[in-house]
Design a protein around this motif. Structure first.
Motif, PDB file in Angstrom:
ATOM      1  N   LEU A  79     -32.423  14.586 -13.239  1.00 13.67           N
ATOM      2  CA  LEU A  79     -31.214  14.147 -13.928  1.00 13.67           C
ATOM      3  C   LEU A  79     -30.728  15.238 -14.873  1.00 13.67           C
ATOM      4  O   LEU A  79     -31.383  16.268 -15.058  1.00 13.67           O
ATOM      5  N   PHE A  80     -29.572  15.028 -15.488  1.00 13.38           N
ATOM      6  CA  PHE A  80     -29.045  16.009 -16.438  1.00 13.38           C
ATOM      7  C   PHE A  80     -30.088  16.366 -17.494  1.00 13.38           C
ATOM      8  O   PHE A  80     -30.236  17.522 -17.886  1.00 13.38           O
ATOM      9  N   GLY A  81     -30.792  15.338 -17.966  1.00 15.29           N
ATOM     10  CA  GLY A  81     -31.761  15.559 -19.026  1.00 15.29           C
ATOM     11  C   GLY A  81     -32.900  16.485 -18.645  1.00 15.29           C
ATOM     12  O   GLY A  81     -33.543  17.079 -19.514  1.00 15.29           O
ATOM     13  N   ASN A  82     -33.151  16.624 -17.346  1.00 16.13           N
ATOM     14  CA  ASN A  82     -34.205  17.538 -16.904  1.00 16.13           C
ATOM     15  C   ASN A  82     -33.818  19.005 -17.056  1.00 16.13           C
ATOM     16  O   ASN A  82     -34.663  19.892 -16.903  1.00 16.13           O
ATOM     17  N   PHE A  83     -32.544  19.254 -17.348  1.00 14.04           N
ATOM     18  CA  PHE A  83     -32.059  20.628 -17.464  1.00 14.04           C
ATOM     19  C   PHE A  83     -31.439  20.889 -18.839  1.00 14.04           C
ATOM     20  O   PHE A  83     -30.551  21.722 -18.985  1.00 14.04           O
ATOM     21  N   SER A  84     -31.918  20.158 -19.849  1.00 16.57           N
ATOM     22  CA  SER A  84     -31.433  20.358 -21.216  1.00 16.57           C
ATOM     23  C   SER A  84     -31.784  21.756 -21.706  1.00 16.57           C
ATOM     24  O   SER A  84     -32.741  22.381 -21.229  1.00 16.57           O
ATOM     25  N   ASP A  85     -31.009  22.239 -22.685  1.00 16.22           N
ATOM     26  CA  ASP A  85     -31.315  23.546 -23.264  1.00 16.22           C
ATOM     27  C   ASP A  85     -32.495  23.430 -24.225  1.00 16.22           C
ATOM     28  O   ASP A  85     -33.118  22.362 -24.346  1.00 16.22           O
ATOM     29  N   ALA A  86     -32.807  24.511 -24.917  1.00 18.02           N
ATOM     30  CA  ALA A  86     -33.981  24.534 -25.790  1.00 18.02           C
ATOM     31  C   ALA A  86     -33.864  23.550 -26.949  1.00 18.02           C
ATOM     32  O   ALA A  86     -34.871  23.154 -27.542  1.00 18.02           O
ATOM     33  N   GLN A  87     -32.637  23.143 -27.290  1.00 17.94           N
ATOM     34  CA  GLN A  87     -32.418  22.180 -28.370  1.00 17.94           C
ATOM     35  C   GLN A  87     -32.352  20.748 -27.859  1.00 17.94           C
ATOM     36  O   GLN A  87     -32.058  19.819 -28.613  1.00 17.94           O
ATOM     37  N   GLY A  88     -32.582  20.553 -26.567  1.00 12.45           N
ATOM     38  CA  GLY A  88     -32.559  19.212 -26.000  1.00 12.45           C
ATOM     39  C   GLY A  88     -31.186  18.706 -25.630  1.00 12.45           C
ATOM     40  O   GLY A  88     -30.999  17.512 -25.384  1.00 12.45           O
ATOM     41  N   VAL A  89     -30.182  19.598 -25.578  1.00  5.24           N
ATOM     42  CA  VAL A  89     -28.809  19.205 -25.262  1.00  5.24           C
ATOM     43  C   VAL A  89     -28.569  19.383 -23.765  1.00  5.24           C
ATOM     44  O   VAL A  89     -28.852  20.451 -23.206  1.00  5.24           O
ATOM     45  N   ASN A  90     -28.053  18.340 -23.113  1.00  5.91           N
ATOM     46  CA  ASN A  90     -27.777  18.454 -21.685  1.00  5.91           C
ATOM     47  C   ASN A  90     -26.280  18.571 -21.429  1.00  5.91           C
ATOM     48  O   ASN A  90     -25.466  18.499 -22.353  1.00  5.91           O
ATOM     49  N   ALA A  91     -25.910  18.742 -20.167  1.00  6.19           N
ATOM     50  CA  ALA A  91     -24.511  18.994 -19.812  1.00  6.19           C
ATOM     51  C   ALA A  91     -23.602  17.841 -20.208  1.00  6.19           C
ATOM     52  O   ALA A  91     -22.460  18.054 -20.631  1.00  6.19           O
ATOM     53  N   ARG A  92     -24.086  16.620 -20.087  1.00 11.50           N
ATOM     54  CA  ARG A  92     -23.259  15.463 -20.430  1.00 11.50           C
ATOM     55  C   ARG A  92     -22.938  15.435 -21.919  1.00 11.50           C
ATOM     56  O   ARG A  92     -21.927  14.881 -22.336  1.00 11.50           O
ATOM     57  N   GLN A  93     -23.774  16.024 -22.735  1.00 13.59           N
ATOM     58  CA  GLN A  93     -23.521  16.089 -24.168  1.00 13.59           C
ATOM     59  C   GLN A  93     -22.676  17.303 -24.547  1.00 13.59           C
ATOM     60  O   GLN A  93     -21.833  17.232 -25.431  1.00 13.59           O
ATOM     61  N   ALA A  94     -22.902  18.428 -23.864  1.00 17.36           N
ATOM     62  CA  ALA A  94     -22.308  19.699 -24.288  1.00 17.36           C
ATOM     63  C   ALA A  94     -20.969  20.015 -23.637  1.00 17.36           C
ATOM     64  O   ALA A  94     -20.112  20.653 -24.263  1.00 17.36           O
ATOM     65  N   CYS A  95     -20.762  19.602 -22.401  1.00 13.44           N
ATOM     66  CA  CYS A  95     -19.652  20.123 -21.595  1.00 13.44           C
ATOM     67  C   CYS A  95     -18.486  19.146 -21.495  1.00 13.44           C
ATOM     68  O   CYS A  95     -18.669  17.985 -21.105  1.00 13.44           O
ATOM     69  N   CYS A  96     -17.293  19.630 -21.798  1.00 14.88           N
ATOM     70  CA  CYS A  96     -16.095  18.797 -21.680  1.00 14.88           C
ATOM     71  C   CYS A  96     -15.914  18.296 -20.252  1.00 14.88           C
ATOM     72  O   CYS A  96     -15.532  17.148 -20.025  1.00 14.88           O
ATOM     73  N   GLY A  97     -16.205  19.155 -19.284  1.00 16.41           N
ATOM     74  CA  GLY A  97     -16.045  18.780 -17.888  1.00 16.41           C
ATOM     75  C   GLY A  97     -17.043  17.758 -17.411  1.00 16.41           C
ATOM     76  O   GLY A  97     -16.909  17.219 -16.307  1.00 16.41           O
ATOM     77  N   CYS A  98     -18.045  17.462 -18.246  1.00 14.39           N
ATOM     78  CA  CYS A  98     -19.068  16.476 -17.898  1.00 14.39           C
ATOM     79  C   CYS A  98     -19.022  15.260 -18.825  1.00 14.39           C
ATOM     80  O   CYS A  98     -19.982  14.490 -18.905  1.00 14.39           O
ATOM     81  N   GLY A  99     -17.933  15.108 -19.564  1.00 15.13           N
ATOM     82  CA  GLY A  99     -17.786  13.965 -20.456  1.00 15.13           C
ATOM     83  C   GLY A  99     -18.294  14.187 -21.858  1.00 15.13           C
ATOM     84  O   GLY A  99     -18.308  13.270 -22.679  1.00 15.13           O
ATOM     85  N   GLY A 100     -18.720  15.431 -22.169  1.00 13.85           N
ATOM     86  CA  GLY A 100     -19.243  15.727 -23.500  1.00 13.85           C
ATOM     87  C   GLY A 100     -18.310  16.626 -24.287  1.00 13.85           C
ATOM     88  O   GLY A 100     -17.095  16.544 -24.164  1.00 13.85           O
ATOM     89  N   GLY A 101     -18.884  17.523 -25.078  1.00 17.21           N
ATOM     90  CA  GLY A 101     -18.078  18.398 -25.911  1.00 17.21           C
ATOM     91  C   GLY A 101     -17.502  17.672 -27.110  1.00 17.21           C
ATOM     92  O   GLY A 101     -17.871  16.537 -27.423  1.00 17.21           O
ATOM     93  N   ARG A 102     -16.576  18.321 -27.782  1.00 20.51           N
ATOM     94  CA  ARG A 102     -15.914  17.757 -28.953  1.00 20.51           C
ATOM     95  C   ARG A 102     -14.423  18.065 -28.887  1.00 20.51           C
ATOM     96  O   ARG A 102     -14.027  19.096 -28.349  1.00 20.51           O
ATOM     97  N   PRO A 103     -13.575  17.181 -29.435  1.00 17.80           N
ATOM     98  CA  PRO A 103     -12.146  17.489 -29.482  1.00 17.80           C
ATOM     99  C   PRO A 103     -11.903  18.834 -30.156  1.00 17.80           C
ATOM    100  O   PRO A 103     -12.534  19.156 -31.161  1.00 17.80           O
ATOM    101  N   ALA A 104     -11.003  19.618 -29.602  1.00 21.80           N
ATOM    102  CA  ALA A 104     -10.765  20.975 -30.092  1.00 21.80           C
ATOM    103  C   ALA A 104     -10.400  20.977 -31.568  1.00 21.80           C
ATOM    104  O   ALA A 104      -9.540  20.216 -32.015  1.00 21.80           O
ATOM    105  N   GLY A 105     -11.079  21.832 -32.317  1.00 25.98           N
ATOM    106  CA  GLY A 105     -10.777  21.994 -33.728  1.00 25.98           C
ATOM    107  C   GLY A 105     -11.256  20.867 -34.616  1.00 25.98           C
ATOM    108  O   GLY A 105     -11.016  20.881 -35.818  1.00 25.98           O
ATOM    109  N   HIS A 106     -11.961  19.887 -34.043  1.00 28.88           N
ATOM    110  CA  HIS A 106     -12.367  18.725 -34.826  1.00 28.88           C
ATOM    111  C   HIS A 106     -13.802  18.871 -35.309  1.00 28.88           C
ATOM    112  O   HIS A 106     -14.691  19.197 -34.530  1.00 28.88           O
TER     113      HIS A 106
END
Length: 292
Positions: A79-106
Motif C-alpha cells: 500500500l502507499f504506507g509501505n513506501f513512506s519517506d523517512a519521516q513516515g509521510v506517504n504519497a496520499r499525504q504529500a502529493c496533490c495528485g494523490c489527494g494530499g498536499g496543502r493549498p498553495a500559500g496556506h
C-alpha cells in the motif's frame, strides 16, 4: 447493569491486554483547511522510500486526486504506507495528485479542541467555553468555544506515557469527507455517522483505515446542547459512551469496539475504560494495553 466491552475484547481473535502503568493522555487538534484550490506538494521535494516523486506517482497513474489507488498501482507490492519517506509521510499525504498536499500559500493552523485522560474521555470528560487555548499539558476537557471552527481534518496524538516523547506515541490523522464546524461534526457523529479515512502512524510504520465514525450513537439527544452558544459547561461531555479512534467499518462508542480498533474509548462502559490504548498490529489486527 452496563455491559463491559472488555469481555468482548479479550475474546476477540488477535487481541490481548498488556499492563500499562502510566496514565494516558490523548490530544486532538483541528486542522482548519480552507477549500482546496491551487495545491502545493508537502513537502515540496517529497520522494518515496524507493525515490519516486509526486510527479511520477501522477504520471504513472499510481494514485488519483481523490486519494485512491490508480489503475496502474500493483497491490502485490503493498500500500502507499509501505513506501513512506523517512519521516513516515506517504504519497496520499504529500502529493496533490494523490489527494494530499496543502493549498498553495496556506499555512495550516492546528488548534487544540480536546484533551482526554485515562479516566476521562466521554462521560467524565469536562467541557466548557475556554478563555485561554488548550495545550497538550492541560487537564482533560473539550473547548466548546470552538463550536464554529470549520475543518476537514483532525490530528489525534496519543501519549501512552502521559507526556510526549515515548517510543509508543501514536498519531492518527482523521480525513473527513467534507468540511463542517465542530458542532456540526459531533451532531452528525451521534446521529448518522461520519465517513472518515484514518492514517495511523506508530513505531515508524503507517496504516490506513476507512470507516464511519460514531462518537456514540447513544449520545445524540444532548450533544448539540453541549456546543450551544449559551452553554456554560459541565462535567460530562457525553451522556453515554464515546469513541476516539479508527477501524475498517463502523466505529461506535455506543456499541462494542470493532475488530482491529485503534485508539481509545468508552464502549458501553465507564470512563475507566479510557485507560486502554489499542495499537495497530498488522492488517486488521491490534494490541490493546490497559493501565493496571
Amino acid at each position: 447493569g452496563r455491559r463491559s466491552w472488555r469481555g468482548g475484547l479479550e475474546g476477540a481473535a488477535g487481541l490481548e491486554l498488556l499492563p500499562l502503568e502510566p496514565p494516558v493522555m490523548v490530544q486532538r487538534e483541528v486542522v482548519a483547511d480552507p477549500p482546496r484550490g491551487d495545491c502545493d506538494n508537502t513537502p515540496a521535494d517529497w520522494r518515496s522510500s524507493t525515490g519516486a516523486s509526486c510527479d511520477e506517482y501522477k504520471a504513472f497513474q499510481w494514485c488519483t486526486p481523490n486519494g485512491t489507488y490508480g489503475v496502474a498501482w500493483d497491490f502485490d507490492y503493498g500500500l502507499f504506507g509501505n513506501f513512506s519517506d523517512a519521516q513516515g509521510v506517504n504519497a496520499r499525504q504529500a502529493c496533490c495528485g494523490c489527494g494530499g498536499g496543502r493549498p498553495a500559500g496556506h499555512v495550516v493552523g492546528l488548534t487544540h479542541f480536546a484533551v482526554t485522560a485515562g479516566e476521562q474521555c466521554a462521560e467524565a470528560l469536562p467541557y466548557a467555553p475556554r478563555e485561554t487555548p488548550l495545550t497538550e499539558a492541560a487537564a482533560a476537557g473539550v473547548d466548546t468555544s470552538l463550536r464554529d471552527r470549520a475543518h476537514a481534518r483532525w490530528v489525534q496524538r496519543i501519549f501512552p506515557a502521559g507526556v510526549p516523547g515515548s517510543l509508543e506515541d501514536m498519531t492518527i490523522e482523521w480525513r473527513f469527507s467534507d468540511t463542517k464546524t465542530l458542532r456540526q461534526r459531533f451532531e452528525s457523529a451521534t446521529s448518522q455517522g461520519e465517513p472518515v479515512r484514518w492514517l495511523i502512524s506508530w513505531r515508524d510504520s503507517t496504516w490506513e483505515r476507512d470507516g464511519v465514525w460514531w462518537f456514540s450513537s447513544s449520545a445524540a439527544a444532548a450533544i448539540g446542547l453541549k456546543w450551544g452558544a449559551g452553554a456554560a459547561g459541565g462535567a460530562s461531555f457525553s451522556t453515554e459512551d464515546g469513541a476516539w479512534g479508527a477501524a475498517a467499518g463502523r466505529v461506535d462508542g455506543g456499541g462494542f469496539p470493532p475488530f482491529g480498533f485503534v485508539g481509545v474509548g468508552n464502549f458501553i462502559d465507564e470512563d475507566s475504560a479510557c485507560s486502554t490504548v489499542c495499537f495497530p498490529y498488522g492488517p486488521g489486527a491490534n494490541v490493546c494495553q490497559q493501565r493496571s
